[in-house]
Each structure stands twice: as structure tokens, then as C-alpha cells.
Write an enzyme that holds these catalytic residues in place. Structure first.
Site, PDB file in Angstrom:
ATOM      1  N   PRO A 278     -62.439   5.264   5.852  1.00  0.00           N
ATOM      2  CA  PRO A 278     -62.483   5.525   7.304  1.00  0.00           C
ATOM      3  C   PRO A 278     -63.325   6.755   7.651  1.00  0.00           C
ATOM      4  O   PRO A 278     -64.046   6.770   8.655  1.00  0.00           O
ATOM      5  CB  PRO A 278     -61.003   5.724   7.673  1.00  0.00           C
ATOM      6  CG  PRO A 278     -60.260   4.971   6.618  1.00  0.00           C
ATOM      7  CD  PRO A 278     -61.048   5.169   5.355  1.00  0.00           C
ATOM      8  N   TYR A 279     -63.238   7.800   6.819  1.00  0.00           N
ATOM      9  CA  TYR A 279     -64.069   9.006   7.025  1.00  0.00           C
ATOM     10  C   TYR A 279     -65.545   8.650   6.881  1.00  0.00           C
ATOM     11  O   TYR A 279     -66.378   9.063   7.698  1.00  0.00           O
ATOM     12  CB  TYR A 279     -63.646  10.067   6.008  1.00  0.00           C
ATOM     13  CG  TYR A 279     -64.637  11.183   5.778  1.00  0.00           C
ATOM     14  CD1 TYR A 279     -64.784  12.222   6.693  1.00  0.00           C
ATOM     15  CD2 TYR A 279     -65.422  11.213   4.616  1.00  0.00           C
ATOM     16  CE1 TYR A 279     -65.697  13.252   6.461  1.00  0.00           C
ATOM     17  CE2 TYR A 279     -66.324  12.234   4.374  1.00  0.00           C
ATOM     18  CZ  TYR A 279     -66.461  13.249   5.309  1.00  0.00           C
ATOM     19  OH  TYR A 279     -67.371  14.269   5.089  1.00  0.00           O
ATOM     20  N   LEU A 280     -65.857   7.876   5.853  1.00  0.00           N
ATOM     21  CA  LEU A 280     -67.265   7.521   5.619  1.00  0.00           C
ATOM     22  C   LEU A 280     -67.798   6.674   6.779  1.00  0.00           C
ATOM     23  O   LEU A 280     -68.956   6.821   7.185  1.00  0.00           O
ATOM     24  CB  LEU A 280     -67.407   6.770   4.291  1.00  0.00           C
ATOM     25  CG  LEU A 280     -67.048   7.592   3.044  1.00  0.00           C
ATOM     26  CD1 LEU A 280     -67.063   6.708   1.796  1.00  0.00           C
ATOM     27  CD2 LEU A 280     -67.997   8.780   2.878  1.00  0.00           C
TER      28      LEU A 280
ATOM     29  N   LYS B  15     -68.492   9.077   9.695  1.00  0.00           N
ATOM     30  CA  LYS B  15     -69.727   9.850   9.474  1.00  0.00           C
ATOM     31  C   LYS B  15     -70.959   8.947   9.607  1.00  0.00           C
ATOM     32  O   LYS B  15     -71.989   9.356  10.156  1.00  0.00           O
ATOM     33  CB  LYS B  15     -69.705  10.508   8.085  1.00  0.00           C
ATOM     34  CG  LYS B  15     -68.590  11.527   7.871  1.00  0.00           C
ATOM     35  CD  LYS B  15     -68.797  12.796   8.670  1.00  0.00           C
ATOM     36  CE  LYS B  15     -69.645  13.822   7.966  1.00  0.00           C
ATOM     37  NZ  LYS B  15     -69.761  15.073   8.783  1.00  0.00           N
TER      38      LYS B  15
END
Ligand SMILES: NC(=O)c1ccc[n+]([C@@H]2O[C@H](COP(=O)([O-])OP(=O)(O)OC[C@H]3O[C@@H](n4cnc5c(N)ncnc54)[C@H](OP(=O)(O)O)[C@@H]3O)[C@@H](O)[C@H]2O)c1
Length: 213
Positions: free
Chosen positions: A124-126, A129
Site C-alpha cells: 500500500p505504501y509503494l 508513492k
């Protein structure tokens, strides 16, 4: 050049303020709390308040360039990742366009080239970003996107490995060297329009980030 650093109290941000001063730039350190003002001033920068979940755009007034090195971090929830890493970044890009600030350096992350195959707990972070990267690419800004691998607090060496195509992996990189990369990119217009993965390595920073003709 006057450079506004968003995330100025962070690991890369603090090191970047000092390096900008040494390079002869005027730095604006955008932080969330007045408690952080002294630390920003100690690094030779002008502190200004700005919260990516609230008001921050006036803190960019007078800047020639903006560096995004903020992040919600791993100890918050995905809601904060969306609001800071994705939506906050997107709002900074829009604020630059509105203010006529053309130069922008985004601290992204390795793994955003293909978030689906990234380390599963971080996907989810990737994705957040990657979406921020896509937004800056579609903007009118003169942007450089930097995608460092895992960061360390070790001393910088001034030497890195830079990959202009996804490289798949490599040694961790000190935050101090990423800060040095940012300053090198601001000094090298040939880096505009490029997305560069960053690893620990042996090539002098300024040489590593200069694209081949
Ligand atoms: N950690 C890694 O291994 C890694 C790898 C690749 C890329 N990155 C990326 O590299 C960048 C810098 O990493 P870092 O480890 O140096 O970061 P960091 O130390 O976690 O600092 C992040 C900064 O963002 C600020 N921030 C958080 N929410 C904010 C908001 N709503 N408004 C304004 N500022 C806000 C924090 O402010 P406070 O000081 O007030 O909390 C903090 O100073 C981040 O974009 C991160 O995603 C990290």
C-alpha cells in the site's frame, strides 16, 4: 537558489538542510511544530510551519525549488499514508504549479516501479508513492524523482549507485548520501525528467546522477 524542504525535521530532511547551506543555497525548512524551529535554524535554514494534512502552501512562498521528503512513516496507519505520502505530495505539486515554482525533487522509494511485486506488507505504501510519482510526471514541473532503497543513518560516503531503469535491488544507502544526491540534482538540470533508483555504491554522487548522453 531558495529551496523549500517539506519534511525538514525528518532523517533526510535534517541532513539536507545542512548540505543546502554548505552548497550556498537558502533553505526553508517546513515543519509541523514550532518546537522544531530551533533545530531548523541550527542547520542554517528558515523555519516555517506547514502541515500536509492542513495548511502548508504559504510556507512555499519565495521558493525556487521544492523537495518532498516527508512521509507518514511505518508506525501510523494506511490512512496517514494516503493523506501524507499520496495526497499531501499531490497537494505540494499543485501548490508549486499555482505559485510558479518549477523545480521539484520527489523522494520516492525503490519498489514503486512495480508495487504489485514489492514486499507484501509495504505494497500500500509503494502504491501511494507510485501514484504521487505519476502525478508529478504528469505535472508541468521540472521534476526529478529519486527512488532510494532502504535508508540507514550511517555516515555518508559521497559514493552511490544510481539506476535510471529499475535495477531490482542493491545495498542500503545512508540518508546523508540521499541528501547529497538532492543537492547534486538541483545543480544538474540534466536530471530533470528522470526517475533514478539509488543504492549504496562506489560512484561519486555527482557523476552517478548525471544521465548519459
Ligand atoms: N525509511 C526508508 O527506508 C525509506 C526508503 C525509501 C524511501 N523513503 C522515503 O524517504 C523519505 C524520507 O524518509 P526519512 O526516513 O528521512 O523520513 P522520516 O525521518 O520519517 O521523516 C519524515 C518527515 O515527514 C514529516 N511529516 C509527516 N507527516 C507530515 C505532515 N502531515 N505534514 C508535514 N510533514 C509531515 C515528519 O514530521 P515530524 O518530524 O513532525 O514527525 C518527518 O519529519 C520519505 O518520503 C520516505 O517515504 C524511506
Amino acid at each position: 537558489m531558495t529551496v523549500a524542504v517539506i519534511g525538514a525535521n525528518g532523517g533526510i530532511g535534517r541532513r539536507l538542510l545542512s548540505r543546502l547551506e554548505r552548497a550556498g543555497h537558502d533553505a526553508i525548512g517546513v515543519v509541523r511544530s514550532e518546537d522544531q524551529f530551533d533545530a531548523v535554524q541550527d542547520r542554517g535554514a528558515e523555519p516555517r510551519l506547514g502541515d500536509l494534512e492542513g495548511e502548508f502552501a504559504p510556507a512555499l512562498d519565495g521558493a525556487d525549488a521544492v523537495v518532498f521528503t516527508a512521509g507518514a512513516g511505518g508506525s501510523t496507519g494506511w490512512d496517514k499514508t494516503l493523506m501524507v505520502d499520496l495526497w499531501g505530495a499531490r497537494r505540494t505539486i499543485a501548490a508549486c504549479e499555482e505559485r510558479g515554482i518549477h523545480r521539484y525533487v520527489m523522494i520516492s522509494s525503490r519498489g514503486t516501479a512495480d508495487p504489485s511485486s514489492g514486499y507484501e506488507p509495504l505494497r500500500p505504501y509503494l502504491v501511494a508513492k507510485r501514484c504521487a510519482d505519476d502525478y508529478v510526471k504528469r505535472s508541468s514541473l521540472d521534476a526529478t524523482i529519486l527512488r532510494p532503497t532502504s535508508l540507514t543513518d550511517e555516515d555518508g560516503t559521497g559514493r552511490i549507485a544510481a539506476a535510471f531503469e529499475p535495477a531490482g535491488g542493491g545495498p542500503d544507502i545512508p540518508r546523508a548520501d540521499v541528501a547529497r544526491v538532492v543537492v547534486a540534482c538541483l545543480a544538474d538540470d540534466a536530471t530533470v525528467g528522470h526517475t533514478i533508483e539509488l543504492y549504496g555504491g562506489e560512484t561519486p554522487v555527482e557523476e552517478a546522477v548525471h544521465p548519459e548522453e
